[in-house]
Design an enzyme around this catalytic site. Structure first.
Site, short mmCIF file in Angstrom:
data_model
loop_
_atom_site.label_atom_id
_atom_site.label_comp_id
_atom_site.label_asym_id
_atom_site.label_seq_id
_atom_site.Cartn_x
_atom_site.Cartn_y
_atom_site.Cartn_z
N GLU A 266 0.76 -1.07 0.35
CA GLU A 266 0.28 0.07 0.21
C GLU A 266 0.89 1.60 -0.28
OE1 GLU A 266 -2.70 1.11 3.56
OE2 GLU A 266 -3.22 -1.44 3.06
N GLU A 320 -13.85 4.10 0.38
CA GLU A 320 -14.77 3.98 0.68
C GLU A 320 -15.21 4.47 1.48
OE1 GLU A 320 -12.62 0.19 1.70
OE2 GLU A 320 -10.41 1.55 0.97
N LYS A 323 -15.29 3.57 5.77
CA LYS A 323 -14.75 3.61 6.87
C LYS A 323 -14.71 4.48 8.22
CE LYS A 323 -10.23 2.75 5.26
NZ LYS A 323 -9.02 2.64 4.74
N GLU A 329 -9.53 9.11 5.55
CA GLU A 329 -8.98 8.02 5.22
C GLU A 329 -10.36 7.44 4.05
OE1 GLU A 329 -7.98 5.08 7.06
OE2 GLU A 329 -6.07 6.17 7.40
#
Length: 433
Positions: A266, A320, A323, A329
Protein backbone atom coordinates in the site's frame (compact mmCIF):
# COMPACT_ATOMS: atom_id res chain seq x y z
CA UNK A 1 31.92 -0.53 -40.58
CA UNK A 2 29.72 -3.61 -41.04
CA UNK A 3 28.41 -5.82 -38.27
CA UNK A 4 28.01 -9.57 -38.45
CA UNK A 5 24.39 -10.65 -38.98
CA UNK A 6 24.23 -12.43 -35.64
CA UNK A 7 25.39 -9.26 -33.90
CA UNK A 8 22.69 -7.28 -35.67
CA UNK A 9 20.04 -9.77 -34.63
CA UNK A 10 21.28 -9.72 -31.05
CA UNK A 11 21.05 -5.93 -30.95
CA UNK A 12 17.58 -6.00 -32.47
CA UNK A 13 16.41 -8.60 -29.95
CA UNK A 14 17.85 -6.49 -27.14
CA UNK A 15 16.06 -3.44 -28.49
CA UNK A 16 12.80 -5.38 -28.70
CA UNK A 17 13.14 -6.59 -25.14
CA UNK A 18 13.87 -3.04 -23.99
CA UNK A 19 10.83 -1.88 -25.92
CA UNK A 20 8.69 -4.47 -24.18
CA UNK A 21 9.99 -3.56 -20.74
CA UNK A 22 9.48 0.15 -21.38
CA UNK A 23 5.82 -0.46 -22.21
CA UNK A 24 5.07 -3.06 -19.55
CA UNK A 25 3.84 -1.76 -16.20
CA UNK A 26 3.76 -5.15 -14.47
CA UNK A 27 5.05 -3.50 -11.29
CA UNK A 28 2.04 -1.17 -10.92
CA UNK A 29 -0.91 -2.49 -8.96
CA UNK A 30 -3.85 -1.10 -7.02
CA UNK A 31 -5.71 -1.91 -3.80
CA UNK A 32 -9.38 -2.72 -4.23
CA UNK A 33 -11.05 -2.17 -0.87
CA UNK A 34 -14.75 -2.77 -0.33
CA UNK A 35 -15.66 -0.93 2.88
CA UNK A 36 -18.24 1.07 0.95
CA UNK A 37 -21.89 0.98 -0.11
CA UNK A 38 -21.62 2.74 -3.46
CA UNK A 39 -19.06 0.73 -5.46
CA UNK A 40 -19.69 -0.14 -9.12
CA UNK A 41 -20.26 -3.79 -10.08
CA UNK A 42 -17.10 -5.93 -10.31
CA UNK A 43 -17.70 -6.46 -14.04
CA UNK A 44 -17.57 -2.69 -14.63
CA UNK A 45 -14.44 -2.44 -12.50
CA UNK A 46 -12.77 -5.20 -14.53
CA UNK A 47 -13.40 -3.24 -17.73
CA UNK A 48 -12.09 -0.08 -16.09
CA UNK A 49 -8.88 -1.83 -15.03
CA UNK A 50 -8.33 -3.14 -18.55
CA UNK A 51 -8.38 0.45 -19.81
CA UNK A 52 -5.48 1.33 -17.49
CA UNK A 53 -1.80 0.39 -17.18
CA UNK A 54 -2.60 -1.34 -13.88
CA UNK A 55 -1.67 -5.02 -14.12
CA UNK A 56 -2.20 -6.21 -10.54
CA UNK A 57 -5.05 -5.90 -8.05
CA UNK A 58 -4.84 -6.55 -4.33
CA UNK A 59 -7.99 -7.60 -2.49
CA UNK A 60 -8.22 -7.60 1.30
CA UNK A 61 -10.33 -10.74 1.18
CA UNK A 62 -11.35 -13.18 -1.53
CA UNK A 63 -14.61 -11.84 -2.91
CA UNK A 64 -15.89 -14.40 -5.47
CA UNK A 65 -17.64 -11.81 -7.65
CA UNK A 66 -14.45 -9.80 -8.08
CA UNK A 67 -12.25 -12.85 -8.65
CA UNK A 68 -14.66 -14.11 -11.32
CA UNK A 69 -14.93 -10.67 -12.95
CA UNK A 70 -11.15 -10.54 -13.31
CA UNK A 71 -10.97 -13.97 -14.95
CA UNK A 72 -9.31 -14.04 -18.38
CA UNK A 73 -8.38 -10.36 -18.19
CA UNK A 74 -4.65 -10.99 -17.68
CA UNK A 75 -4.79 -8.96 -14.48
CA UNK A 76 -2.90 -10.58 -11.60
CA UNK A 77 -4.78 -10.94 -8.33
CA UNK A 78 -3.62 -10.86 -4.72
CA UNK A 79 -6.20 -12.30 -2.33
CA UNK A 80 -6.10 -12.28 1.46
CA UNK A 81 -7.29 -14.04 4.55
CA UNK A 82 -8.67 -11.83 7.30
CA UNK A 83 -6.97 -11.49 10.67
CA UNK A 84 -10.00 -13.31 12.06
CA UNK A 85 -9.18 -16.36 9.90
CA UNK A 86 -5.69 -16.73 11.35
CA UNK A 87 -6.50 -18.78 14.51
CA UNK A 88 -8.39 -21.42 12.52
CA UNK A 89 -5.78 -21.48 9.77
CA UNK A 90 -3.02 -21.93 12.35
CA UNK A 91 -4.69 -24.71 14.33
CA UNK A 92 -6.39 -26.73 11.59
CA UNK A 93 -4.53 -27.72 8.38
CA UNK A 94 -7.83 -28.97 6.94
CA UNK A 95 -9.32 -25.50 7.32
CA UNK A 96 -6.39 -24.13 5.30
CA UNK A 97 -7.00 -26.76 2.60
CA UNK A 98 -10.70 -25.86 2.48
CA UNK A 99 -9.83 -22.15 2.30
CA UNK A 100 -7.49 -22.75 -0.65
CA UNK A 101 -10.02 -25.01 -2.38
CA UNK A 102 -12.80 -22.43 -2.02
CA UNK A 103 -10.86 -19.26 -2.74
CA UNK A 104 -8.12 -20.37 -5.13
CA UNK A 105 -8.77 -23.68 -6.88
CA UNK A 106 -12.38 -22.72 -7.62
CA UNK A 107 -11.14 -19.92 -9.92
CA UNK A 108 -7.55 -20.68 -10.87
CA UNK A 109 -6.04 -20.44 -13.50
CA UNK A 110 -8.71 -18.40 -15.35
CA UNK A 111 -8.43 -15.91 -12.51
CA UNK A 112 -4.72 -15.16 -12.28
CA UNK A 113 -4.18 -15.45 -8.53
CA UNK A 114 -0.48 -14.92 -7.79
CA UNK A 115 -0.28 -14.32 -4.05
CA UNK A 116 -2.14 -14.89 -0.79
CA UNK A 117 -1.66 -12.48 2.09
CA UNK A 118 -2.32 -14.01 5.49
CA UNK A 119 -3.67 -11.19 7.63
CA UNK A 120 -2.86 -7.48 7.51
CA UNK A 121 -0.40 -5.64 9.81
CA UNK A 122 -0.58 -8.45 12.38
CA UNK A 123 2.93 -7.88 13.75
CA UNK A 124 2.07 -4.35 14.89
CA UNK A 125 -1.48 -5.17 16.06
CA UNK A 126 -0.43 -5.63 19.69
CA UNK A 127 -2.23 -8.98 19.80
CA UNK A 128 0.45 -11.37 21.03
CA UNK A 129 -1.69 -14.47 20.47
CA UNK A 130 -2.39 -13.47 16.88
CA UNK A 131 1.29 -12.72 16.27
CA UNK A 132 2.21 -16.19 17.52
CA UNK A 133 -0.39 -17.80 15.22
CA UNK A 134 0.65 -15.91 12.09
CA UNK A 135 3.51 -18.14 10.96
CA UNK A 136 1.65 -21.46 11.56
CA UNK A 137 -1.27 -20.04 9.53
CA UNK A 138 1.08 -19.08 6.69
CA UNK A 139 2.70 -22.52 6.78
CA UNK A 140 -0.65 -24.30 6.58
CA UNK A 141 -1.73 -22.15 3.64
CA UNK A 142 1.60 -22.84 1.95
CA UNK A 143 1.19 -26.59 2.54
CA UNK A 144 -2.29 -26.43 1.01
CA UNK A 145 -0.90 -24.58 -2.01
CA UNK A 146 1.87 -27.16 -2.35
CA UNK A 147 -0.66 -29.95 -2.05
CA UNK A 148 -2.54 -28.46 -4.99
CA UNK A 149 0.68 -28.51 -7.05
CA UNK A 150 0.75 -24.70 -7.11
CA UNK A 151 3.88 -24.21 -5.01
CA UNK A 152 6.03 -21.55 -6.66
CA UNK A 153 3.12 -20.35 -8.79
CA UNK A 154 1.15 -18.79 -5.95
CA UNK A 155 3.16 -17.18 -3.15
CA UNK A 156 2.17 -16.79 0.50
CA UNK A 157 3.09 -13.75 2.60
CA UNK A 158 1.70 -11.22 5.08
CA UNK A 159 1.59 -7.41 5.11
CA UNK A 160 3.39 -5.13 7.57
CA UNK A 161 3.06 -1.50 8.64
CA UNK A 162 6.19 0.66 8.51
CA UNK A 163 6.14 0.65 12.30
CA UNK A 164 7.44 -2.91 12.12
CA UNK A 165 10.80 -1.12 11.98
CA UNK A 166 12.39 0.07 15.21
CA UNK A 167 14.64 2.46 13.31
CA UNK A 168 14.53 3.83 9.80
CA UNK A 169 16.45 7.11 9.86
CA UNK A 170 18.85 7.15 8.15
CA UNK A 171 17.73 4.38 5.75
CA UNK A 172 21.01 2.50 6.14
CA UNK A 173 20.23 2.03 9.85
CA UNK A 174 16.90 0.31 9.18
CA UNK A 175 16.18 -2.45 11.70
CA UNK A 176 13.23 -4.48 12.94
CA UNK A 177 11.73 -4.03 16.38
CA UNK A 178 13.61 -6.28 18.78
CA UNK A 179 10.40 -6.98 20.71
CA UNK A 180 9.40 -9.38 17.95
CA UNK A 181 12.11 -11.74 19.17
CA UNK A 182 12.55 -14.80 16.98
CA UNK A 183 9.12 -14.39 15.39
CA UNK A 184 10.35 -12.00 12.72
CA UNK A 185 13.37 -14.16 11.90
CA UNK A 186 11.13 -17.22 11.54
CA UNK A 187 8.80 -15.27 9.25
CA UNK A 188 11.73 -14.18 7.11
CA UNK A 189 13.05 -17.73 6.95
CA UNK A 190 9.63 -18.81 5.69
CA UNK A 191 9.62 -16.12 3.00
CA UNK A 192 13.13 -17.01 1.90
CA UNK A 193 12.43 -20.75 1.76
CA UNK A 194 9.34 -20.23 -0.41
CA UNK A 195 10.55 -17.35 -2.59
CA UNK A 196 7.85 -15.08 -1.16
CA UNK A 197 8.09 -11.29 -0.85
CA UNK A 198 8.25 -9.08 2.24
CA UNK A 199 5.22 -6.79 1.98
CA UNK A 200 5.24 -3.30 3.51
CA UNK A 201 2.94 -0.24 3.69
CA UNK A 202 5.02 2.97 3.36
CA UNK A 203 3.07 6.25 3.47
CA UNK A 204 5.05 9.47 2.96
CA UNK A 205 1.73 11.25 3.62
CA UNK A 206 1.99 10.41 7.32
CA UNK A 207 5.64 11.41 7.41
CA UNK A 208 4.60 14.84 6.15
CA UNK A 209 1.83 15.08 8.75
CA UNK A 210 4.45 14.57 11.47
CA UNK A 211 6.76 17.23 9.93
CA UNK A 212 4.61 19.70 7.95
CA UNK A 213 7.30 21.91 6.46
CA UNK A 214 7.50 22.98 2.81
CA UNK A 215 10.77 21.11 2.22
CA UNK A 216 9.27 18.00 3.76
CA UNK A 217 6.29 18.18 1.43
CA UNK A 218 8.55 18.51 -1.62
CA UNK A 219 10.62 15.53 -0.41
CA UNK A 220 7.47 13.44 0.01
CA UNK A 221 5.94 14.46 -3.35
CA UNK A 222 9.04 13.75 -5.49
CA UNK A 223 9.28 17.48 -6.18
CA UNK A 224 12.46 19.62 -6.37
CA UNK A 225 14.26 19.58 -3.03
CA UNK A 226 17.79 19.49 -1.63
CA UNK A 227 17.49 15.85 -0.60
CA UNK A 228 18.40 14.13 2.66
CA UNK A 229 21.84 12.62 3.10
CA UNK A 230 22.17 9.19 4.70
CA UNK A 231 25.04 9.69 7.15
CA UNK A 232 25.87 5.99 7.00
CA UNK A 233 26.28 5.68 3.25
CA UNK A 234 26.58 9.27 1.99
CA UNK A 235 23.61 8.64 -0.34
CA UNK A 236 21.53 11.74 -0.96
CA UNK A 237 17.90 10.62 -0.97
CA UNK A 238 15.66 12.76 -3.15
CA UNK A 239 12.27 11.40 -2.03
CA UNK A 240 10.65 9.80 1.01
CA UNK A 241 9.39 6.72 -0.86
CA UNK A 242 12.92 5.58 -1.72
CA UNK A 243 14.11 6.33 1.80
CA UNK A 244 11.34 4.27 3.39
CA UNK A 245 11.76 1.32 1.03
CA UNK A 246 15.54 1.33 1.48
CA UNK A 247 15.10 1.38 5.26
CA UNK A 248 13.20 -1.89 4.87
CA UNK A 249 15.93 -3.19 2.56
CA UNK A 250 18.55 -2.35 5.19
CA UNK A 251 16.54 -4.11 7.90
CA UNK A 252 16.27 -7.24 5.79
CA UNK A 253 19.96 -7.12 4.92
CA UNK A 254 20.92 -6.67 8.58
CA UNK A 255 19.04 -9.88 9.40
CA UNK A 256 20.88 -11.72 6.62
CA UNK A 257 17.98 -11.88 4.13
CA UNK A 258 19.41 -9.94 1.20
CA UNK A 259 17.60 -12.04 -1.40
CA UNK A 260 14.04 -11.48 -0.14
CA UNK A 261 12.10 -9.28 -2.55
CA UNK A 262 10.21 -6.24 -1.23
CA UNK A 263 6.67 -5.49 -2.37
CA UNK A 264 4.92 -2.21 -1.51
CA UNK A 265 1.47 -3.48 -0.55
CA UNK A 266 0.00 0.00 0.00
CA UNK A 267 1.00 3.59 -0.62
CA UNK A 268 -1.04 6.62 -1.55
CA UNK A 269 -2.13 10.17 -0.71
CA UNK A 270 -5.65 11.42 0.15
CA UNK A 271 -7.17 14.15 -2.01
CA UNK A 272 -9.26 15.60 0.82
CA UNK A 273 -9.61 15.34 4.58
CA UNK A 274 -10.92 17.04 7.69
CA UNK A 275 -10.24 20.74 8.32
CA UNK A 276 -7.63 19.94 10.96
CA UNK A 277 -5.67 17.48 8.77
CA UNK A 278 -2.40 18.61 7.20
CA UNK A 279 -1.63 17.51 3.66
CA UNK A 280 -4.77 16.19 1.97
CA UNK A 281 -5.53 17.97 -1.31
CA UNK A 282 -6.13 17.13 -4.95
CA UNK A 283 -2.87 18.84 -5.95
CA UNK A 284 -0.82 16.89 -3.41
CA UNK A 285 -2.51 13.58 -4.24
CA UNK A 286 -1.99 14.14 -7.96
CA UNK A 287 1.64 15.07 -7.41
CA UNK A 288 2.43 12.09 -5.17
CA UNK A 289 0.70 9.40 -7.18
CA UNK A 290 1.62 10.86 -10.56
CA UNK A 291 5.28 11.31 -9.71
CA UNK A 292 5.43 7.90 -8.01
CA UNK A 293 4.09 6.28 -11.17
CA UNK A 294 6.66 8.14 -13.26
CA UNK A 295 9.37 7.11 -10.81
CA UNK A 296 8.35 3.46 -11.10
CA UNK A 297 8.08 3.62 -14.89
CA UNK A 298 11.60 5.07 -15.12
CA UNK A 299 12.96 1.77 -13.70
CA UNK A 300 15.63 3.76 -11.87
CA UNK A 301 14.82 1.88 -8.66
CA UNK A 302 16.00 2.99 -5.22
CA UNK A 303 19.62 3.76 -4.26
CA UNK A 304 19.98 0.35 -2.59
CA UNK A 305 18.01 -1.48 -5.32
CA UNK A 306 18.87 0.30 -8.57
CA UNK A 307 17.60 -0.58 -12.02
CA UNK A 308 14.43 -2.35 -10.91
CA UNK A 309 11.08 -1.00 -9.82
CA UNK A 310 9.59 -2.47 -6.66
CA UNK A 311 6.14 -3.94 -7.21
CA UNK A 312 3.85 -1.22 -5.86
CA UNK A 313 0.12 -1.34 -5.12
CA UNK A 314 -1.44 2.12 -5.07
CA UNK A 315 -4.01 2.88 -2.40
CA UNK A 316 -6.72 2.86 -3.58
CA UNK A 317 -8.94 2.10 -6.55
CA UNK A 318 -12.05 3.72 -5.02
CA UNK A 319 -12.95 5.73 -1.93
CA UNK A 320 -14.38 3.60 0.87
CA UNK A 321 -17.16 5.72 2.35
CA UNK A 322 -17.87 3.42 5.30
CA UNK A 323 -14.37 3.44 6.75
CA UNK A 324 -14.09 4.97 10.23
CA UNK A 325 -11.56 7.59 11.31
CA UNK A 326 -10.46 10.89 9.85
CA UNK A 327 -11.94 12.19 6.61
CA UNK A 328 -8.75 11.36 4.72
CA UNK A 329 -9.36 7.65 5.40
CA UNK A 330 -12.33 7.84 3.01
CA UNK A 331 -10.57 9.90 0.33
CA UNK A 332 -7.76 7.88 -1.24
CA UNK A 333 -9.70 6.76 -4.33
CA UNK A 334 -8.14 7.19 -7.76
CA UNK A 335 -11.51 6.61 -9.44
CA UNK A 336 -15.08 7.58 -8.61
CA UNK A 337 -17.99 5.11 -8.33
CA UNK A 338 -19.14 6.30 -11.79
CA UNK A 339 -15.73 5.10 -13.12
CA UNK A 340 -14.46 8.61 -13.85
CA UNK A 341 -11.01 9.65 -12.63
CA UNK A 342 -10.83 11.51 -9.33
CA UNK A 343 -7.79 13.26 -10.84
CA UNK A 344 -5.44 12.34 -13.68
CA UNK A 345 -2.14 10.63 -12.85
CA UNK A 346 -1.56 8.96 -16.21
CA UNK A 347 -3.09 5.57 -15.44
CA UNK A 348 -5.26 5.32 -18.54
CA UNK A 349 -3.66 3.61 -21.53
CA UNK A 350 -5.00 6.39 -23.74
CA UNK A 351 -3.25 9.05 -21.66
CA UNK A 352 -0.19 7.98 -19.71
CA UNK A 353 1.08 11.48 -18.90
CA UNK A 354 0.01 12.96 -15.56
CA UNK A 355 -1.90 16.21 -15.89
CA UNK A 356 0.59 18.17 -13.79
CA UNK A 357 3.91 16.33 -13.70
CA UNK A 358 6.52 17.58 -11.28
CA UNK A 359 10.09 16.77 -12.35
CA UNK A 360 12.55 15.03 -10.09
CA UNK A 361 15.60 17.21 -9.64
CA UNK A 362 19.19 15.98 -9.84
CA UNK A 363 20.95 15.20 -6.59
CA UNK A 364 22.32 18.23 -4.79
CA UNK A 365 24.16 18.56 -1.47
CA UNK A 366 21.94 18.87 1.57
CA UNK A 367 22.56 21.30 4.38
CA UNK A 368 23.79 19.58 7.56
CA UNK A 369 21.21 21.59 9.49
CA UNK A 370 18.31 19.94 7.67
CA UNK A 371 16.41 17.93 10.30
CA UNK A 372 15.62 14.30 9.68
CA UNK A 373 12.12 13.18 8.80
CA UNK A 374 10.64 10.22 10.66
CA UNK A 375 10.23 7.31 8.27
CA UNK A 376 7.94 5.12 10.35
CA UNK A 377 4.51 6.80 10.36
CA UNK A 378 1.38 4.92 11.32
CA UNK A 379 -0.37 3.57 8.25
CA UNK A 380 -4.13 3.73 7.70
CA UNK A 381 -6.25 1.01 9.21
CA UNK A 382 -7.44 -0.98 6.55
CA UNK A 383 2.75 -8.12 -3.68
CA UNK A 384 3.88 -9.01 -6.54
CA UNK A 385 5.83 -11.43 -8.28
CA UNK A 386 7.21 -9.61 -11.31
CA UNK A 387 6.02 -10.87 -14.66
CA UNK A 388 8.99 -12.08 -16.69
CA UNK A 389 8.90 -10.38 -20.08
CA UNK A 390 8.89 -12.72 -23.05
CA UNK A 391 11.75 -12.10 -25.44
CA UNK A 392 10.45 -12.39 -29.03
CA UNK A 393 11.88 -15.46 -30.79
CA UNK A 394 14.50 -14.66 -33.39
CA UNK A 395 15.74 -16.59 -36.42
CA UNK A 396 18.70 -15.94 -38.69
CA UNK A 397 16.65 -14.13 -41.30
CA UNK A 398 13.51 -13.05 -39.50
CA UNK A 399 11.94 -12.05 -36.21
CA UNK A 400 8.46 -12.80 -34.87
CA UNK A 401 7.12 -9.79 -32.98
CA UNK A 402 4.22 -9.29 -30.61
CA UNK A 403 3.73 -5.71 -29.40
CA UNK A 404 1.05 -3.28 -28.31
CA UNK A 405 -1.11 -2.02 -31.11
CA UNK A 406 -0.41 1.64 -30.55
CA UNK A 407 3.32 1.12 -31.19
CA UNK A 408 3.28 -1.77 -33.64
CA UNK A 409 3.48 0.14 -36.92
CA UNK A 410 6.44 2.23 -35.82
CA UNK A 411 8.25 -0.81 -34.47
CA UNK A 412 7.66 -2.81 -37.66
CA UNK A 413 8.98 0.08 -39.75
CA UNK A 414 12.14 0.29 -37.65
CA UNK A 415 12.80 -3.43 -38.01
CA UNK A 416 12.14 -3.47 -41.76
CA UNK A 417 14.51 -0.53 -42.27
CA UNK A 418 17.17 -2.24 -40.16
CA UNK A 419 16.91 -5.48 -42.13
CA UNK A 420 16.93 -3.63 -45.43
CA UNK A 421 20.04 -1.64 -44.51
CA UNK A 422 21.95 -4.81 -43.77
CA UNK A 423 20.65 -6.76 -46.75
CA UNK A 424 18.53 -9.20 -44.74
CA UNK A 425 15.33 -10.51 -46.36
CA UNK A 426 12.07 -9.77 -44.57
CA UNK A 427 9.00 -11.98 -45.14
CA UNK A 428 5.50 -10.74 -44.46
CA UNK A 429 4.75 -13.71 -42.23
CA UNK A 430 7.81 -12.94 -40.08
CA UNK A 431 5.96 -10.04 -38.47
CA UNK A 432 3.10 -11.03 -36.21
CA UNK A 433 0.78 -8.45 -34.70
Amino acid sequence: MFLHCSSILFLLCFALQSFYLANSQSFIGVNYGQVADNLPPPSATAKLLQSTIIEKVRLYGADPAIIIALANTGISIVIGTTNGDIPALASDPNFAVQWVNSNVLAYYPASKIILITVGNEVMTSGDQNLMGQLLPAMQNIQNAINGASLGGKIKVSTVHAMSVLAQSEPPSSGSFNSSFGDTMRSLLQFLQANGSPFMINPYPFFAYQSDPRAETLAFCLFQPNAGRVDSGTGINYMNMFDAQVDAVRSALNAMGFKDIEIVVAETGWPYKGDANEVGPSVDNARAYNGNLINHLKSMVGTPLMPGKSVDTYLFALYDEDLKPGAGSERSFGLFNPNLSMTYDVGLLKSNQTPATPAPITPETPVSPSTPAIPLTPVTPATPVIPTTPVTPPAGVYGIAISCKQQHSRLLILVIMVAFTLFGLPVRGDDILL
